[in-house]
Write a protein that holds these residues in place. Structure first.
Motif, short mmCIF file in Angstrom:
data_model
loop_
_atom_site.label_atom_id
_atom_site.label_comp_id
_atom_site.label_asym_id
_atom_site.label_seq_id
_atom_site.Cartn_x
_atom_site.Cartn_y
_atom_site.Cartn_z
N GLY A 115 0.89 -1.09 0.19
CA GLY A 115 -0.14 0.09 0.08
C GLY A 115 0.83 1.21 0.10
O GLY A 115 0.54 2.14 -0.88
N HIS A 119 -1.93 4.25 1.53
CA HIS A 119 -2.82 3.30 1.69
C HIS A 119 -2.85 2.47 2.89
O HIS A 119 -3.28 1.58 2.98
CB HIS A 119 -3.02 2.44 0.34
N ALA A 121 -3.59 1.07 6.16
CA ALA A 121 -4.84 0.35 6.67
C ALA A 121 -4.67 -0.53 7.84
O ALA A 121 -3.80 -1.29 7.52
CB ALA A 121 -5.66 -0.36 5.48
N LEU A 128 -10.52 1.45 8.00
CA LEU A 128 -10.75 0.67 6.51
C LEU A 128 -10.03 1.49 5.44
O LEU A 128 -10.21 1.33 4.47
CB LEU A 128 -12.38 0.87 6.34
N GLY A 129 -8.95 2.26 6.08
CA GLY A 129 -8.06 2.63 4.91
C GLY A 129 -7.90 3.99 4.91
O GLY A 129 -8.90 4.74 4.66
N ALA A 130 -6.59 4.44 4.46
CA ALA A 130 -6.42 5.73 3.83
C ALA A 130 -6.62 5.51 2.55
O ALA A 130 -6.62 4.62 1.95
CB ALA A 130 -4.96 6.22 4.12
N ASN A 131 -7.14 6.69 1.91
CA ASN A 131 -7.72 6.55 0.51
C ASN A 131 -6.92 7.38 -0.55
O ASN A 131 -6.87 8.58 -0.16
CB ASN A 131 -9.23 7.03 0.51
N ILE A 133 -7.71 8.26 -3.36
CA ILE A 133 -9.04 8.92 -4.38
C ILE A 133 -9.43 9.93 -3.78
O ILE A 133 -10.08 9.77 -2.40
CB ILE A 133 -9.62 8.12 -4.80
N ALA A 135 -12.04 11.98 -2.18
CA ALA A 135 -13.53 11.67 -1.76
C ALA A 135 -13.85 10.24 -2.04
O ALA A 135 -14.97 9.50 -1.85
CB ALA A 135 -14.45 12.36 -2.75
N GLY A 136 -12.87 9.31 -2.22
CA GLY A 136 -13.12 7.90 -2.55
C GLY A 136 -13.67 7.21 -1.28
O GLY A 136 -14.31 6.26 -1.43
N GLY A 137 -13.25 7.54 -0.01
CA GLY A 137 -13.92 7.05 1.31
C GLY A 137 -15.27 7.44 1.54
O GLY A 137 -16.02 6.75 2.29
N LEU A 140 -18.08 4.75 0.50
CA LEU A 140 -17.85 3.61 1.26
C LEU A 140 -18.37 3.81 2.99
O LEU A 140 -18.79 2.91 3.37
CB LEU A 140 -16.36 3.43 1.82
#
Lengths: 333, 328
Positions: A115, A119, A121, A128-131, A133, A135-137, A140
């Protein structure tokens, strides 16, 4: 900066609020701020030494938001965070050894070196993780909120995103869905005032980004993101509301990114004076003074934090690289 | 065995999966009282309520995020995208989140969901409601892709997909929804990644997917009258693809024709052709490998144009005959 006070929601981060927080939590928040600063400064140093393969996004100056928010939640809650996420994870109680190992791409890292910085996590702790993208999270978080509601637990999910993410379409879909279903989501908008080079002043027609909450029929508050007590208080209230099944809250935490967006950033879009003005509001000594810490105590805490990070680097550097024979592990379950 | 439609088979799989496992739920646009745009989920809300048959706003990225986030935290969601075309609005969540989360996090997270979507033309819905985009998903490591061609396969593959611990893109076909076929009443699964030889023959191997399977079978029936016997293979799962039976078949027939509805360039057919060309079957080829696919154009509205874009039974008959007779 002078206009910041006009935007703040009333009564956030007062001394009365501080007195309501357990002393051990206040101590932990200060320690974590020190650890975050030390981690980020070490990350920058390792990068300069050519020891880092990828890029990184440093959160120096934003430590108060990370610790105020994470400490307001419970161990059983969920966290989704973003690419500038080292601080969030340290505040979440994650292991700096495994974080540093991941940063250096080692098998012992949180993601087995798959990662990297963007990323990390800590899935075992419901992170549930750094993202990577923007606004990617946010979408989710709708699913996590829905899952909590269907499993009938008293958990909440906090999703941390930036001012840049607030202008993505995913922001709208996520806040709308979470609000119509009263999902237990805390939306923490970490407004560090720049989406790479794009100033919030150029990217928004509104001053208080939390005003967008009214479009979803949910509360929106804006707090001083350099004051951990203000952030703690706002996130606590948002989490309580979520646990009461009354739905999500949008918390805007106004802070400032001291460093560039990433290492390629020459920062041509802002003045040195502006950066200096915010550096003068360094959240760490400000919070130390508020807790009545002496210079000596602060120096001791700083030294401890630096030592913790040195140990993390030693652990990471002594760790093995992933074996190429394992390259396809984890694509499918 | 009793016969039910493809749509009924999908519905029965959903119902049985939800009865068997509280973690399974259905989420999508108009899946509740409306019953889904094609009636697939009709009546399910009466049995399971609005908590498990969840109508969403028109938010395709939100739907994809909702199933991903729920799957990561202990649920086994089934999402529905109303028309496959609209999945373009979900791509970030599917490609950059759902597909990569497990690998990016060192194998420590699991994303068990199914996202159902009807693809395909033939209904006069024109360019924005008729796409066949399955090869986009085949190209993304971390996703599985399933495309059932019969009611029997639809039920068995959907139940297997719901039990699978990975994100599965489940491509249905609008023209198949009303097609009837024998389907057992009990729960059963068809393992993902297993091709199905649906017709045996010695002259030409035809690999067909989704709605093209029944067209290939009809072509096989017509050609049999001329003494040409097609062997028709349905991969059923496009990813992971089970190439073994295809290679074995080509070794027997010496000829390969691939038929799909998606446009030719970059289509799934190229992957089948490449896999065969790379295999030991290469030495057995007696004719060039051919693809029959949609023309490289957006789907036109006019009925005659729409049909001309996409392989029909007579196109398969003609192409198969040419290959077997050496008239290429």
């Amino acid at each position: 900066m002078s206009d910041l006070n006009n935007r703040l929601s009333p009564a956030a981060g007062t001394d009365a609020a501080l007195r309501e927080i357990k002393p051990e939590i206040l101590e932990r928040m200060l320690e974590q701020m020190m650890t975050i600063r030390a981690f980020e400064e070490k990350a920058e140093e390792l990068y300069a030494l050519g020891k880092v393969h990828g890029t990184m996004h440093l959160s120096i100056g934003q430590e108060a938001t990370a610790v105020g928010a994470s400490n307001a939640l419970r161990e059983t809650d969920y966290l989704l965070n973003h690419h500038r996420g080292h601080g969030h994870l340290i505040a979440w109680g994650s292991d700096v050894n495994k974080m540093m190992a991941e940063f250096l791409g080692k098998e012992t890292g949180y993601c087995r070196g798959r990662g990297g910085s963007m990323h990390i996590a800590d899935v075992s702790k419901n992170n549930l993780g750094a993202n990577g993208i923007v606004a990617g999270g946010l979408p989710l978080a709708v699913g996590v909120g829905l899952s909590i509601k269907m499993r009938k637990t008293d958990q909440v999910v906090m999703v941390i995103f930036g001012d840049g993410a607030t202008n993505e379409g995913a922001f709208h879909e996520s806040l709308n869905m979470a609000s119509i279903w009263d999902l237990p989501v805390v939306y923490l908008l970490e407004n560090n005032q720049y989406a790479m080079s794009m100033s919030v002043k150029r990217a928004f027609k509104i001053e208080r980004l939390s005003d967008r909450a009214c479009a979803y029929g949910i509360p929106g508050v804006t707090v001083d993101g350099n004051d951990p007590i203000a952030v703690y208080q706002a996130v606590s209230e948002a989490a309580e509301r979520a646990r009461r099944r009354e739905g999500p809250t949008l918390v805007e935490s106004v802070t400032y990114r001291w460093r560039g967006h990433s290492k390629s950033d020459r920062q041509a879009y802002r003045t040195r004076e502006e950066v200096k003005e915010w550096m003068a509001r360094d959240p760490i000594p400000t919070f130390g003074a508020r807790l009545g810490k002496s210079e000596e105590e602060m120096a001791r805490l700083r030294a401890e934090a630096v030592k913790r990070i040195e140990e993390a680097v030693a652990f990471a550097e002594a760790s093995p690289e992933p074996d190429v024979s394992t390259i396809e592990d984890g694509v499918y379950a | 065995m009793r016969e039910i439609t493809y749509a009924e088979a999908v519905r029965e799989a959903l119902r049985q999966a939800m009865e068997a496992d509280d973690r399974v739920f259905l989420i999508g646009e108009d899946v509740g009282v409306y019953g889904g745009a094609f009636g697939v989920s009709a009546g399910l809300v009466d049995q399971f309520g609005t908590e498990r048959i969840i109508d969403t706003p028109i938010s395709e990225a939100g739907i994809a995020g909702a199933i991903t986030g729920a799957a990561m935290t202990g649920m086994r969601p089934v999402g529905e995208i109303q028309f496959m075309d609209f999945v373009t609005l979900s791509m970030e969540q599917l490609v950059l989140q759902a597909a990569k989360i497990r690998y990016m996090f060192g194998g420590k997270a699991t994303v068990p969901f199914v996202l159902r979507m009807p693809g395909g033309a033939g209904t006069g819905a024109a360019a924005q409601h008729s796409e066949s985009l399955e090869s986009w998903f085949v190209h993304v490591p971390g996703l599985k892709v399933v495309a059932p061609s019969t009611p029997y396969d639809a039920k068995g593959l959907l139940l297997a997909a719901i039990q699978d611990d990975n994100p599965v893109i489940f491509v249905e076909h609008k023209l198949l929804y009303k097609q009837k076929g024998p389907v057992p009443e009990e729960m059963y699964t068809i393992p993902l990644g297993q091709s199905n030889v649906v017709r045996q023959g010695q002259h030409l191997t035809v690999v067909a997917t989704s709605v093209m399977v029944s067209r290939a079978l009809e072509a096989g029936k017509q050609l049999a009258e001329e003494g040409i016997e097609l062997e028709v293979i349905d991969p059923r799962t496009l990813k992971p693809m089970d190439c073994g039976p295809i290679v074995e078949s080509v070794k027997k027939t010496g000829r390969l024709l691939v038929v799909h509805e998606a446009v030719r360039t970059g289509g799934f057919g190229g992957e089948i052709v490449a896999s065969v060309a790379e295999s030991e079957a290469f030495d057995y080829l007696e004719a060039p490998i051919r693809r029959l696919a949609a023309r490289d154009i957006p789907v036109p509205y006019n009925k005659k144009l729409e049909a001309a874009m996409i392989p029909q039974i007579e196109d398969i008959v003609a192409e198969a005959r040419r290959l077997v007779k050496g008239e290429y």
